[in-house]
Design a protein around this motif. Structure first.
Motif, mmCIF file in Angstrom:
data_model
loop_
_atom_site.group_PDB
_atom_site.id
_atom_site.type_symbol
_atom_site.label_atom_id
_atom_site.label_comp_id
_atom_site.label_asym_id
_atom_site.label_seq_id
_atom_site.Cartn_x
_atom_site.Cartn_y
_atom_site.Cartn_z
ATOM 1 N N ALA A 497 36.462 64.030 -22.763
ATOM 2 C CA ALA A 497 35.701 65.148 -22.702
ATOM 3 C C ALA A 497 34.377 65.040 -23.317
ATOM 4 C CB ALA A 497 36.368 66.524 -23.285
ATOM 5 N N PRO A 498 33.285 65.795 -22.604
ATOM 6 C CA PRO A 498 31.929 65.344 -23.462
ATOM 7 C C PRO A 498 31.794 65.549 -24.577
ATOM 8 C CG PRO A 498 31.711 66.929 -21.308
ATOM 9 C CD PRO A 498 33.353 66.947 -21.979
ATOM 10 N N GLY A 499 31.243 64.518 -25.280
ATOM 11 C CA GLY A 499 30.803 64.322 -26.687
ATOM 12 C C GLY A 499 29.710 63.692 -27.049
ATOM 13 N N VAL A 500 28.864 63.418 -26.267
ATOM 14 C CA VAL A 500 27.664 62.913 -26.542
ATOM 15 C C VAL A 500 26.318 63.810 -26.194
ATOM 16 C CG1 VAL A 500 26.105 60.890 -25.690
ATOM 17 C CG2 VAL A 500 28.613 60.497 -25.620
ATOM 18 N N ASP A 501 25.660 63.810 -26.831
ATOM 19 C CA ASP A 501 24.235 64.625 -27.009
ATOM 20 C C ASP A 501 24.509 66.335 -26.762
ATOM 21 O OD1 ASP A 501 23.129 62.182 -27.655
ATOM 22 O OD2 ASP A 501 22.662 61.777 -25.423
ATOM 23 N N ILE A 502 25.291 66.772 -27.261
ATOM 24 C CA ILE A 502 25.922 67.996 -26.822
ATOM 25 C C ILE A 502 25.098 69.036 -27.913
ATOM 26 C CG2 ILE A 502 27.539 69.814 -26.974
ATOM 27 C CD1 ILE A 502 28.088 67.450 -25.145
ATOM 28 N N LEU A 503 24.574 70.077 -27.275
ATOM 29 C CA LEU A 503 23.592 71.104 -27.661
ATOM 30 C C LEU A 503 24.538 72.226 -27.965
ATOM 31 C CD1 LEU A 503 20.844 72.310 -28.441
ATOM 32 C CD2 LEU A 503 20.810 73.343 -26.176
ATOM 33 N N ALA A 504 24.581 72.892 -29.148
ATOM 34 C CA ALA A 504 25.477 73.845 -29.302
ATOM 35 C C ALA A 504 25.019 74.536 -30.728
ATOM 36 C CB ALA A 504 27.043 73.597 -29.684
ATOM 37 N N ALA A 505 25.506 75.545 -31.403
ATOM 38 C CA ALA A 505 25.217 76.538 -32.313
ATOM 39 C C ALA A 505 25.004 75.609 -33.687
ATOM 40 C CB ALA A 505 25.733 77.526 -32.750
ATOM 41 N N MET A 523 19.032 76.755 -35.131
ATOM 42 C CA MET A 523 20.261 77.427 -34.779
ATOM 43 C C MET A 523 20.807 76.775 -33.740
ATOM 44 S SD MET A 523 19.961 79.925 -36.969
ATOM 45 C CE MET A 523 21.245 80.957 -36.523
ATOM 46 N N TYR A 524 20.433 75.932 -33.056
ATOM 47 C CA TYR A 524 21.151 74.941 -32.088
ATOM 48 C C TYR A 524 20.572 73.696 -32.408
ATOM 49 C CZ TYR A 524 22.456 79.384 -30.048
ATOM 50 O OH TYR A 524 23.235 80.337 -30.073
ATOM 51 N N ASN A 525 21.642 72.474 -32.353
ATOM 52 C CA ASN A 525 21.445 71.393 -32.498
ATOM 53 C C ASN A 525 22.213 70.409 -31.438
ATOM 54 O OD1 ASN A 525 20.186 68.882 -33.818
ATOM 55 N ND2 ASN A 525 21.555 69.162 -35.429
#
Ligand SMILES: *[C@@H]1O[C@H](CO)[C@@H](O)[C@H](O)[C@H]1NC(C)=O
Ligand SMILES: *[C@@H]1O[C@H](CO)[C@@H](O)[C@H](O)[C@H]1NC(C)=O
Ligand SMILES: *[C@@H]1O[C@H](CO)[C@@H](O)[C@H](O)[C@H]1NC(C)=O
Ligand SMILES: *[C@@H]1O[C@H](CO)[C@@H](O)[C@H](O)[C@H]1NC(C)=O
Ligand SMILES: *[C@@H]1O[C@H](CO)[C@@H](O)[C@H](O)[C@H]1NC(C)=O
Ligand SMILES: *[C@@H]1O[C@H](CO)[C@@H](O)[C@H](O)[C@H]1NC(C)=O
Ligand SMILES: *[C@@H]1O[C@H](CO)[C@@H](O)[C@H](O)[C@H]1NC(C)=O
Ligand SMILES: *[C@@H]1O[C@H](CO)[C@@H](O)[C@H](O)[C@H]1NC(C)=O
Length: 738
Positions: A497-505, A523-525
């Motif tokens: 599943a996606p795990g590279v360069d993920i933007l989230a809280a 607040m998001y990284n």
């Protein structure tokens, strides 16, 4: 402690491990360490108070000086019978011989494995949902806590939690989104900033929670990077937080306590983005033990595969009752260009939020900028190794991988770093303007530096570009295979599943890079790791559960695996040992047609067949069992994939008995097809399965024989497909050299 926050930084993360271990084993004989003590099964008659007094009584008999009450760290009373206690070496030895004590292990410190992704996975905002059921689903996050004020966790328009929910909020204000929040830190080690609460001071826990169940938040980005809408897989679902990870890491005894509570509180799915890479038995691994008990109560645990790739046999969390998730790319890559004075632009990989440099700056090689001739640490660009006067107004070139501490502390204007660790497919954040180069690009950069007396360069702010090769498994994602004694005939990872360069809280206390003095608060990284792919799979599992609330953990896992999209082995030579059944496809997983189901007793038989003795099995399962006299064949576990390690240089034959359950159309006929693979002879018997009703079960056997596999061939694989013309139930068939 600063750099211990480096979970998303694979390199530092690996360095750090040895120091954690030293720390752990350095305790002297008289010093007390925390031990996990496993006991027999909980008897129904034992209420909570009684169990604790039994534990205290046992402690009383072994303790030399301190009181039992002081020594007891946790009394596990709900799902497991056992406790954690502070003991000296001598007390520990005494305890081991006591009646009722099954086993005693030292408690280890685990590490975190460290958006466009849902659209990329084919789960757009417009997807079909079961909103009422979805809002009754509660996701348990065992992680670094949560930042409750994040917009991602707003409870606007969400009704109160379902009445089945028994969780609580410790020193924390919950809402209708975050319905439970507990924290565990038995050793009471807090750094200056950390609160004694479930609040997230790292960012990791907020990131994973919002990936699973965050609300939709429009127009989000990291300094304009990767701008878009951020959301979780199941935006109506509830979140229950179990904070077990602190600045020192995540302790075994805390993790087990969190599982114990989460199971009792009534979570529906568990997400565990952490793991212990050095275990030698399931009985030593709290994630394996905790997830077994969760499985007994119908709760699937999704866990990260680990960040120790691309070396083979590096998977963590490989128990067959766990969903083990590898990390792959999405079609969005983050790049950070650097242009040299001769106008050559190299496409670096880094998350660089700093503005594009307006002019060219002189470059200095780190070795030449060494402070006090400390060329060794300067070469690695370590903090305090560089001379401030020499790097002033310059970009530092580091010819081995660095997280940027040295140039940052010395106030350099930027860093160009050669990524000799080979994680070219992932962009990491640095505390200063930075571009990471592949080895080939780095050599070109060095050529340029040699070609002129005054080399100059400028570094660009990152941009997102389209990557047509996606998805492929990231190099850091742990690989299966090898001669692991744990799951020799189980293919791991299960899927990717996606795990590279993920933007989230993120937590505003967390900083953008993992460097402590990086004062950028967001607040998001954007971060990467199997820690990030795990919650994508958790979210997908929760989504499936909203359509099929009664399905067992194994059925949900099977649905996710057999509907996963095939991935292309041209980009990952380890093929299924990198991506398992393939790339998760949540929308298809709600309608798999057939499932490979599994019950508790079958996992126990599997443990017997692997040679676990009843005592070890009791630690894992909490049950007294007798292994059947006739050892069952290991490949007999009704797993949704077919895998085995084989001896190099020898021909082999394997057979895999399987049972599928019809969850598609009542009267349906499935035909088997097997992918072409000249190195294997495969028969499926029978190769047609006819069903008359739903939940009907049918058996078949897959027999595979093959000539000796060459030592330098990593993996020989193909697939089995059952199709009724509507549903395609696909499983990989994979052999690797042990
Ligand atoms: C709650 O958190 C505050 C802030 O860190 C701390 O001072 C207090 O001791 C905590 N209370 C409990 C009950 O843990
Ligand atoms: C997103 O936010 C930025 C800054 O907050 C603003 O300039 C931009 O117009 C917004 N874009 C959209 C599509 O709302
Ligand atoms: C970065 O480099 C790539 C490849 O040379 C180029 O396509 C892209 O436009 C550059 N981006 C910036 C911001 O210069
Ligand atoms: C460098 O030398 C100075 C003066 O001799 C000393 O104070 C300082 O600690 C040294 N720094 C390092 C990194 O060795
Ligand atoms: C896999 O990738 C290679 C290289 O790009 C390509 O030639 C091949 O067609 C792809 N295979 C599939 C099945 O997509
Ligand atoms: C299932 O049974 C119905 C009624 O007997 C029939 O109309 C239909 O064609 C059957 N479907 C399949 C896939 O056999
Ligand atoms: C598959 O292998 C098993 C065990 O060797 C054997 O009993 C069975 O007859 C084989 N089935 C087929 C179809 O070859
Ligand atoms: C497959 O079976 C055929 C016929 O028995 C045999 O000639 C061939 O060597 C086998 N191939 C492999 C890879 O085992």
């Amino acid at each position: 402690m600063a750099t211990m926050r480096s979970y998303s930084f694979l390199i530092t993360f690996l360095f750090l491990f040895s120091s954690f271990l030293n720390d752990f084993y350095a305790a002297t004989a008289a010093e007390k360490k925390v031990y996990m003590v496993y006991m027999g099964e909980l008897s129904k008659a034992e209420d909570e108070f009684n169990t604790e007094s039994v534990h205290l009584g046992i402690l009383d008999q072994v303790l030399d000086s301190s009181s039992a009450r002081e020594s007891l760290v946790y009394s596990y009373r709900k799902s497991f019978n056992g406790f954690a206690a502070k003991l000296t070496e001598k007390e520990h030895k005494k305890l081991r011989g006591m009646e009722g004590v099954v086993s005693v292990f030292p408690s280890k410190t685990l590490q975190l494995d460290t958006t466009r992704s849902w659209d990329f996975l084919g789960l757009p905002t417009t997807v079909k949902r079961m909103p009422t059921v979805e809002s009754d689903v509660i996701i348990g996050m065992i992680d670094t806590g949560i930042w409750p004020e994040s917009e991602s966790f707003s409870d606007n328009g969400i009704r109160p939690p379902p009445s089945k929910w028994k969780g609580i909020c410790q020193n924390f204000t919950c809402n209708n989104k975050i319905v439970g929040a507990r924290f565990y830190n038995a050793r009471q080690i807090y750094n200056e900033e950390e609160e004694q609460s479930p609040r997230d001071f790292e960012g990791h826990g907020s990131h994973t929670a919002s990936t699973v169940a965050g609300c939709e938040v429009k127009n989000t980005s990291l300094y304009g990077l990767a701008e878009g809408t951020v959301r979780g897989a199941v935006p109506s679902a509830r979140i229950a937080v179990y904070k077990v990870c602190w600045s020192f890491g995540c302790a075994d005894h805390d993790i087990l306590a969190a599982f114990d509570d989460a199971i009792e509180d009534g979570v529906d799915v568990l997400s565990v983005s952490l793991g212990s890479p050095f275990i030698t038995s399931f009985a030593e691994d709290v994630v394996s033990i905790g997830s077994f008990h969760a499985m007994k109560k119908g709760i699937l645990t999704s866990a990260s595969a680990g960040n120790r790739g691309p070396a083979s046999a590096t998977i963590t969390n490989f128990a067959p009752w766990v969903l083990t998730v590898a990390a792959s790319t999405t079609d969005r890559r983050i790049i950070s260009n650097v242009t040299t004075g001769n106008k050559i632009t190299m496409m670096g990989h880094a998350v660089n939020t700093f503005p594009t440099q307006e002019k060219y700056h002189p470059i200095i090689s780190a070795v030449k900028a060494a402070r006090n001739h400390s060329t060794g640490s300067a070469r690695n660009c370590l903090p305090n190794s560089l001379d401030k006067d020499l790097v002033k107004g310059k970009i530092v070139y580091c010819d081995t991988y660095s997280s940027g501490g040295g140039p940052f502390v010395a106030n350099a204007l930027g860093m160009v770093v050669l990524d000799d660790a080979g994680y070219d497919d992932t962009a990491f954040s640095y505390p200063l303007p930075a571009a990471a180069l592949t080895i080939a690009e780095g050599r070109e950069f060095e050529q340029y530096m040699k070609s002129t007396r005054k080399p100059v360069a400028k570094i660009y702010k990152s941009q997102a570009i389209h990557d047509p090769k996606a998805p492929y498994v990231a190099s850091f994602s742990s690989r299966g295979g090898g001669s692991s004694r744990f799951s020799p005939n189980i293919l791991k990872p299960d899927l990717s599943a996606p795990g590279v360069d993920i933007l989230a809280a993120w937590s505003p206390k967390g900083g953008v890079s993992n460097y402590e003095d990086d004062k950028r608060s967001v607040m998001y990284n954007i971060i990467s790791g199997t820690s990030m792919s795990c919650p994508h799979a958790t979210g997908a599992a929760a989504y499936v559960k909203t359509f099929h609330p009664s399905w067992s953990p194994a059925a949900i896992k099977s649905a996710l695996m057999t509907t996963a999209s095939p991935m292309n082995s041209s980009y990952n030579e380890e093929a299924e040992l990198a991506y398992g059944a393939g790339h998760i496809y949540p929308l298809k997983a709600i309608n798999p047609g057939l499932v490979y189901d599994l019950q508790k007793s079958e996992y126990i038989q599997y443990l017997c067949s692997m040679g676990y003795d009843p005592k070890e099995i009791k630690i894992i399962t909490g049950e007294d069992i007798t292994c059947a006299k006739v050892k069952q064949f290991e490949s007999g576990l009704n797993y949704p994939s077919f895998g085995a390690g084989v001896d190099s240089g020898a021909s082999f034959a394997h057979y895999f008995p399987r049972t599928v359950t019809n969850v598609g159309i009542p009267n349906s006929t499935y035909k088997a097809t097997v992918g072409k693979q000249p190195l294997l002879n495969i028969t499926v018997d029978p190769d047609v399965l006819s069903f008359k009703s739903l939940n009907e079960k049918q058996q078949f056997t897959v027999n595979v024989s093959g000539e000796a596999i060459d030592q330098d061939v990593l993996v020989v694989s193909t697939w089995l497909l059952w199709s009724d013309g509507i549903h395609n139930v696909r499983s990989p068939i994979v052999f690797w050299v042990k």
